[in-house]
Design a protein around this motif. Structure first.
Motif, PDB file in Angstrom:
ATOM      1  N   LEU A 132     -85.433 -60.623 -25.154  1.00 26.10           N
ATOM      2  CA  LEU A 132     -84.530 -59.983 -24.182  1.00 26.10           C
ATOM      3  C   LEU A 132     -85.328 -59.392 -23.021  1.00 26.10           C
ATOM      4  N   PRO A 133     -84.767 -59.449 -21.822  1.00 27.05           N
ATOM      5  CA  PRO A 133     -85.379 -58.706 -20.724  1.00 27.05           C
ATOM      6  C   PRO A 133     -85.123 -57.206 -20.920  1.00 27.05           C
ATOM      7  N   ALA A 134     -85.905 -56.383 -20.231  1.00 27.38           N
ATOM      8  CA  ALA A 134     -85.739 -54.935 -20.340  1.00 27.38           C
ATOM      9  C   ALA A 134     -84.464 -54.490 -19.635  1.00 27.38           C
ATOM     10  N   VAL A 135     -83.664 -53.693 -20.332  1.00 25.56           N
ATOM     11  CA  VAL A 135     -82.418 -53.191 -19.746  1.00 25.56           C
ATOM     12  C   VAL A 135     -82.687 -52.453 -18.439  1.00 25.56           C
ATOM     13  N   GLU A 136     -83.813 -51.696 -18.389  1.00 26.30           N
ATOM     14  CA  GLU A 136     -84.101 -50.938 -17.171  1.00 26.30           C
ATOM     15  C   GLU A 136     -84.485 -51.841 -16.009  1.00 26.30           C
ATOM     16  N   SER A 137     -84.623 -53.151 -16.275  1.00 24.86           N
ATOM     17  CA  SER A 137     -84.913 -54.084 -15.180  1.00 24.86           C
ATOM     18  C   SER A 137     -83.635 -54.614 -14.526  1.00 24.86           C
ATOM     19  N   PHE A 138     -82.467 -54.322 -15.119  1.00 25.41           N
ATOM     20  CA  PHE A 138     -81.221 -54.848 -14.534  1.00 25.41           C
ATOM     21  C   PHE A 138     -80.886 -54.079 -13.253  1.00 25.41           C
ATOM     22  N   PRO A 139     -80.546 -54.797 -12.178  1.00 23.99           N
ATOM     23  CA  PRO A 139     -80.140 -54.111 -10.950  1.00 23.99           C
ATOM     24  C   PRO A 139     -78.665 -53.713 -11.053  1.00 23.99           C
ATOM     25  N   LEU A 140     -78.412 -52.739 -11.935  1.00 22.49           N
ATOM     26  CA  LEU A 140     -77.030 -52.370 -12.272  1.00 22.49           C
ATOM     27  C   LEU A 140     -76.229 -51.981 -11.027  1.00 22.49           C
ATOM     28  N   GLU A 141     -76.839 -51.154 -10.197  1.00 25.49           N
ATOM     29  CA  GLU A 141     -76.107 -50.670  -9.024  1.00 25.49           C
ATOM     30  C   GLU A 141     -75.725 -51.831  -8.097  1.00 25.49           C
ATOM     31  N   THR A 177     -87.101 -85.641 -12.978  1.00 29.54           N
ATOM     32  CA  THR A 177     -87.043 -84.313 -13.583  1.00 29.54           C
ATOM     33  C   THR A 177     -85.642 -83.721 -13.588  1.00 29.54           C
ATOM     34  N   LEU A 178     -85.264 -83.158 -14.739  1.00 28.23           N
ATOM     35  CA  LEU A 178     -84.108 -82.275 -14.824  1.00 28.23           C
ATOM     36  C   LEU A 178     -84.665 -80.864 -14.941  1.00 28.23           C
ATOM     37  N   HIS A 179     -84.376 -80.054 -13.940  1.00 28.04           N
ATOM     38  CA  HIS A 179     -84.963 -78.715 -13.849  1.00 28.04           C
ATOM     39  C   HIS A 179     -83.917 -77.672 -14.223  1.00 28.04           C
ATOM     40  N   LEU A 180     -84.252 -76.824 -15.194  1.00 30.26           N
ATOM     41  CA  LEU A 180     -83.308 -75.791 -15.646  1.00 30.26           C
ATOM     42  C   LEU A 180     -83.755 -74.420 -15.154  1.00 30.26           C
ATOM     43  N   GLY A 181     -82.833 -73.707 -14.549  1.00 31.19           N
ATOM     44  CA  GLY A 181     -83.114 -72.348 -14.117  1.00 31.19           C
ATOM     45  C   GLY A 181     -82.072 -71.387 -14.662  1.00 31.19           C
ATOM     46  N   SER A 182     -82.316 -70.100 -14.475  1.00 30.29           N
ATOM     47  CA  SER A 182     -81.452 -69.098 -15.090  1.00 30.29           C
ATOM     48  C   SER A 182     -81.509 -67.784 -14.332  1.00 30.29           C
ATOM     49  N   PHE A 183     -80.400 -67.073 -14.313  1.00 28.15           N
ATOM     50  CA  PHE A 183     -80.402 -65.719 -13.771  1.00 28.15           C
ATOM     51  C   PHE A 183     -80.631 -64.675 -14.878  1.00 28.15           C
ATOM     52  N   SER A 184     -80.846 -65.150 -16.112  1.00 29.65           N
ATOM     53  CA  SER A 184     -80.914 -64.221 -17.241  1.00 29.65           C
ATOM     54  C   SER A 184     -82.111 -63.276 -17.161  1.00 29.65           C
ATOM     55  N   LYS A 185     -83.261 -63.778 -16.734  1.00 31.26           N
ATOM     56  CA  LYS A 185     -84.461 -62.943 -16.772  1.00 31.26           C
ATOM     57  C   LYS A 185     -84.712 -62.235 -15.443  1.00 31.26           C
ATOM     58  N   VAL A 186     -83.947 -62.593 -14.397  1.00 31.65           N
ATOM     59  CA  VAL A 186     -84.186 -61.955 -13.095  1.00 31.65           C
ATOM     60  C   VAL A 186     -83.037 -61.036 -12.683  1.00 31.65           C
ATOM     61  N   LEU A 187     -81.862 -61.203 -13.307  1.00 32.12           N
ATOM     62  CA  LEU A 187     -80.720 -60.331 -12.991  1.00 32.12           C
ATOM     63  C   LEU A 187     -80.106 -59.741 -14.253  1.00 32.12           C
ATOM     64  N   SER A 188     -79.516 -60.626 -15.074  1.00 30.01           N
ATOM     65  CA  SER A 188     -78.810 -60.153 -16.260  1.00 30.01           C
ATOM     66  C   SER A 188     -78.437 -61.330 -17.150  1.00 30.01           C
ATOM     67  N   PRO A 189     -78.896 -61.310 -18.419  1.00 31.05           N
ATOM     68  CA  PRO A 189     -78.528 -62.406 -19.330  1.00 31.05           C
ATOM     69  C   PRO A 189     -77.059 -62.377 -19.739  1.00 31.05           C
ATOM     70  N   GLY A 190     -76.464 -61.173 -19.760  1.00 30.14           N
ATOM     71  CA  GLY A 190     -75.066 -61.054 -20.181  1.00 30.14           C
ATOM     72  C   GLY A 190     -74.102 -61.751 -19.238  1.00 30.14           C
ATOM     73  N   MET A 191     -74.560 -62.085 -18.016  1.00 33.83           N
ATOM     74  CA  MET A 191     -73.740 -62.859 -17.082  1.00 33.83           C
ATOM     75  C   MET A 191     -73.583 -64.309 -17.552  1.00 33.83           C
ATOM     76  N   ARG A 192     -74.533 -64.781 -18.380  1.00 37.93           N
ATOM     77  CA  ARG A 192     -74.543 -66.174 -18.846  1.00 37.93           C
ATOM     78  C   ARG A 192     -74.448 -67.134 -17.658  1.00 37.93           C
ATOM     79  N   LEU A 193     -75.458 -67.115 -16.826  1.00 41.77           N
ATOM     80  CA  LEU A 193     -75.436 -67.981 -15.659  1.00 41.77           C
ATOM     81  C   LEU A 193     -76.785 -68.680 -15.524  1.00 41.77           C
ATOM     82  N   GLY A 194     -76.736 -69.997 -15.627  1.00 47.15           N
ATOM     83  CA  GLY A 194     -77.912 -70.822 -15.440  1.00 47.15           C
ATOM     84  C   GLY A 194     -77.547 -72.026 -14.600  1.00 47.15           C
ATOM     85  N   TYR A 195     -78.493 -72.925 -14.432  1.00 46.73           N
ATOM     86  CA  TYR A 195     -78.198 -74.126 -13.658  1.00 46.73           C
ATOM     87  C   TYR A 195     -79.152 -75.242 -14.045  1.00 46.73           C
ATOM     88  N   VAL A 196     -78.714 -76.461 -13.767  1.00 43.16           N
ATOM     89  CA  VAL A 196     -79.571 -77.625 -13.957  1.00 43.16           C
ATOM     90  C   VAL A 196     -79.544 -78.413 -12.654  1.00 43.16           C
TER      91      VAL A 196
END
Lengths: 403, 403
Positions: free
Chosen positions: B36-45, B226-245
């Motif tokens: 899991l990413p650190a909760v304090e890393s989420f840009p909550l505001e 190449t099929l390239h997979l990216g994600s917003f989970s580790k840079v914004l919030s994993p609970g959003m469940r948002l990735g891309y291919v």
């Protein structure tokens, strides 16, 4: 680079409905095509307020963190309690939240269907279920169905032998709008218990009953044999992508494992927003308005059909839901009518893609909920006129199959 | 009722990590187990404000309605533009939004893997990918890997023959924290083009580079393969469940069809919230803080390991990401250490489930980002002491394999 797709994926095609929806996006088109709920039925203000509460609550960071695959515990409890109204006792551990109930269909296919397995379906049936299951290469068996839905009395040994599961939408079916009567539900439940048959009960429209005459679910009648699918798409908002599947714990446990591999879990944020919205009885206040709106538009379409359709066209009077199923005179191909209609800015979905096996080409689905009464009248009048012209002027081209 | 699961589902088990996480939920446990990413890393505001803008904007109702399977067009454009930084030109039509990048793994497995297909993977590799692909019954081939990740020079004809695709996490791999050097990326890209091999490049951690020394992606080096997979989970919030291919349009089109059957589309609400958050450069302001936090905790764990681990224990110094991979002395079973550690309220993940084939039991993964420096020191001290005791007092039981 030569891409080689897996066998299961080679045959996959885009949903006919979704392709049609792209054609009908122009605002001048009167579209009876989409299976979309009416935008004006969304409780926007309540959802906005629920979202604000989630983001400002003590638990906001948990909504943004990874979470358990099973789903947000208070929402699982709420769903279990709501389903228990039918007189069956549902434990929250029997509830798995899914990314729309479409995902539940995919997970069930993954869990249950081996290539060649016999899967029983209504005639016609929801094409999204056919799409989901087809990837797992079943042998679809189309069941005899009439104006009241599938007929348990016609389920003889030849149809049932070796069948793994039976997929049905008992309430206001997509695409036909039919509702399965109580006696048939009881017969189906008894049959399932007797033969060890799995019932897959898809129920996105059950709350859209115009008269409030609720019938017991198959889950209530045969709880050990039923996987029950529900959704917030038609009662709150489809863009939330929030559905659920309810069944025996041993099956839910397997679906949880498969969901881990599919998307880890459904967004915590949307689960909490929906829970915040529904926990204090929003649906009880909100649904009567939706039912009233949909009943009014249904009535408008039934009136327009009666006024404008040529002789020989038949349709069913739905008691709820979003769809009217139309049968054109035998031999008339609804896809030819579709081509002419779209040229005159009216859209619907021809019936063919809703059949698992032999399609009846003279059928079509009309969705009435997203169109206001004036445009319903105008659209059906145009369809009726087009159909009249086709039947009178060019019988050879419209009844191509029989000429 | 006797439930018969499909063959593909029978072997499925719950993720070892997710099961371990359940054990470690007690707050007194110092857990290095979760990915899991650190909760304090989420840009909550920022996310709260983005959500408010979506709900109060003109387009709020569209966020709540059904939407296209491909994803929210402005977000597809934003992703395409961001990936084009690497010098490759990405068209928005090459981008498919997914329900977390875990869903992209599932869709790729569905699209490409027939039973028995040879799928090449790193040693060890991300167990979520193994879980996703395994359901499509491939033959996993474990590739020779060292401290710098997989070694393209070791990819001989015997390994490559008939291989359909190669799955890799080139940046700060899960579980090892390794980053593939530029020369190896180039060699791998050349090999893929030469042999018509599909590269599945999973890149959730690429933005978590402590020094800002970005390396070009395989997508940039071999865009047709190449099929390239990216994600917003580790840079914004994993609970959003948002990735891309991202990949060639013909493959994305196929994945879109399969996604229709899997969940119709990813929640419009979360897609718009993320777009509202990132469109004005949030990541540029936010990521430096996350990198700094993670680098500090990484350094704290490396220091603690150096102070507390007995002789014969090895680990790798990561340049980014969330994980440190530890190798215990040969023959020491990390699962035995796990049992003792959990009894003393310290958790980690034993390495075995990360291996597609023969597991190296003397390995384990430490995640450092969710634990503050004081607890990192305390937890590693406890682990080191336990391991020292095991090595000294009971060699027979801890090196069971060799006795």
């Amino acid at each position: 680079m030569q891409w080689r797709f897996a066998r299961r994926a080679e045959g996959s095609v885009s949903s006919a409905v979704r392709e049609i929806l792209k054609v009908t996006e122009r605002s001048e088109v009167i579209s009876f095509a989409g299976g979309l709920p009416a935008v004006e039925s969304f409780p926007l203000e309540a959802l906005r307020e629920a979202s604000r509460r989630v983001f400002e609550g003590d638990d906001a960071e948990s909504a943004l963190q990874y979470a358990t695959t099973e789903g947000y515990a208070p929402l699982r409890q709420w769903i279990a309690a709501r389903l228990s109204r039918d007189g069956v006792s549902i434990d929250p551990r029997q509830v798995l939240l899914t990314t729309g109930s479409q995902q539940a269909l995919d997970l069930i296919g993954k869990a249950l269907i081996d290539p060649g397995d016999r899967v029983l379906v209504e005639t016609p049936t929801y094409l999204g279920a056919l799409q989901a299951f087809r990837l797992y290469e079943p042998d679809f068996v189309s069941l005899p169905s009439d104006d009241q839905g599938l007929d348990p009395e016609a389920l003889n040994a030849a149809l049932l032998d070796g069948a793994k599961c039976l997929y049905t939408i008992p309430n206001f079916q997509n695409p036909t709008g039919r509702r399965l009567p109580l006696a048939r539900r009881q017969a189906l439940a008894a049959l399932a218990e007797q033969r060890g048959l799995t019932l897959i009960e898809d129920d996105p429209y059950g709350e859209l009953d115009y008269q409030g005459a609720h019938l017991p679910s198959l889950l209530a009648l045969a709880p050990r044999n039923t996987l029950h699918l529900g959704s917030f798409s038609k009662v709150l908002s489809p863009g939330m992508r929030l559905g659920y599947v309810v069944g025996p714990v041993e099956v839910i446990d397997k679906l949880v494992q498969l969901k881990q591999a599919s998307d880890l879990h459904t967004a915590g944020l949307t689960q909490r927003i929906v829970f915040e919205a529904v926990k204090d009885g929003l649906l009880e206040r909100h649904l009567p308005q939706v039912r009233k709106l949909y009943a009014r538009r249904c009535e408008a379409m039934l009136d327009a059909l009666a006024r404008h359709m040529p002789q020989g066209v038949h349709w069913h009077r739905p008691e709820g839901g979003m769809f009217i199923w139309v049968e054109l005179p035998a031999g008339v191909d609804a896809s030819l009518l579709f081509e002419r209609a779209i040229a005159e800015d009216v859209a619907f979905v021809p019936g063919a893609p809703f059949y698992a096996n032999q399609a009846e080409l003279n059928t079509l689905r009309l969705a009435f909920v997203t169109v206001d009464e004036l445009r319903i009248e105008a659209g059906i009048a145009r369809l009726g006129a087009l159909l009249g012209e086709m039947l009178e002027a060019e019988p050879a081209s419209v009844v191509g199959l029989e000429v």
